[in-house]
Write an enzyme that holds these catalytic residues in place. Sequence first.
Site, PDB file in Angstrom:
ATOM      1  N   HIS A   1      -7.633 -10.129   0.247  1.00 21.10           N
ATOM      2  CA  HIS A   1      -6.519 -10.216  -0.554  1.00 21.10           C
ATOM      3  C   HIS A   1      -6.334  -8.703  -0.189  1.00 21.10           C
ATOM      4  CE1 HIS A   1      -3.031  -9.784  -4.046  1.00 21.10           C
ATOM      5  NE2 HIS A   1      -3.821  -8.317  -4.060  1.00 21.10           N
ATOM      6  N   GLU A   2      -6.934  -8.007  -0.712  1.00 19.19           N
ATOM      7  CA  GLU A   2      -6.766  -6.544   0.009  1.00 19.19           C
ATOM      8  C   GLU A   2      -6.431  -5.604   1.383  1.00 19.19           C
ATOM      9  OE1 GLU A   2      -6.286  -4.074  -2.754  1.00 19.19           O
ATOM     10  OE2 GLU A   2      -7.152  -6.044  -4.295  1.00 19.19           O
TER      11      GLU A   2
ATOM     12  N   HIS B   1      -3.149  -5.787   2.067  1.00 24.45           N
ATOM     13  CA  HIS B   1      -2.320  -4.285   0.958  1.00 24.45           C
ATOM     14  C   HIS B   1      -3.228  -3.444   2.593  1.00 24.45           C
ATOM     15  CE1 HIS B   1      -0.967  -5.712  -2.766  1.00 24.45           C
ATOM     16  NE2 HIS B   1      -2.037  -6.328  -2.702  1.00 24.45           N
TER      17      HIS B   1
END
Length: 357
Positions: A17-18, A21
Amino acid sequence: MGIIVSILVLSFLIFFHELGHFLAARIFGVKVLAFSIGFGKQRLWKKTIGDTEYSIRPIFLGGFVELKGQKDFDPKNRDYSPDSLYGISHIKRIIILAAGSLFNLLLAFLLFLCVAFIGHNDLAPVVGNVDKDKIAYKAGIIDNDEIIEVNGKKIKTWWQLSKIVEDSNGENLEIVFLRDNKEYVVNIMPQIGDSKNIFGEDIKRALIGISAKGEIRTISYNFLESIEYAYFKTIQSSKLIVQGIERLIIGVLPTSEIGGIVSIVTITKQASESGIVMLLAFAAMLSVNLGILNLLPIPALDGGHIVFTTYEMIVRKPASVNAIYYLTICGWVILLSLMILGMYNDITKLLNGSLVF
């Protein structure tokens, strides 16, 4: 061992997920100050490469990527330099904010792809019972017939058959089935009847009047079928999570269904003990869950920041400091309340023996 696997799975989902980003920020030239798996001030491991500090922290309940300008809630004090989060266009900022969830959906697709390649246990399209008042019985389908094709599409699982019938909108279906190793073809026009959905609600849907025998088989797919399977499962899982949230809000599902970290770890542990395919499938579901939940319009989540950015893009000015502050506080109250409710439900299930940790 199962608990260690659970922690590793959760950490990997958060990492991915990170990573979304992180990569989106790098693509649009935004400086990444920190990339951390886990929370807490103490760093179990850290390494600085360029402008970014990479670290692992002791509380494995999340993670974060810190971007330049990200903490500047006061519009008057924002950093509008080209390498800041607020120095790029609104569209690029929204993409960066949504990239974590999109990466979780991508990961789910890849995990479901692996499940399809390896092969998984599923309900075979073998008829167990035929309703004598429905169209399938009149067409000549009987118990133990195996549906192998509908309208030219090969059928491998009962759920494939169910979806085709459900999506038929009452149109004619050419069904090929096996009986005593011989193929037979019948044409059936599904009829709208009473049924129940996965949430136990009464619904109207297209039916032909058969139920599954309950035979479980190991199903595997070729490359193109695997892509179709992974895409379908990712979309289906996303829809189920959205529908589940909707039904929790309107009260169809009880709040006792909300689980916390203990439930997640326990189910992941059980999945890991059931084999690699079950673990991959559950990890895919968990990844979809993480992706969809982070897009909810709650100020403390990515979805909330997307709402603020969209508002700023439409009205041509940022929301006031007070609005951002108080809405963010409300968002954290909602999240903490859900976490406490999940922990309470977990403890209740542990005490009554319905959840074994």
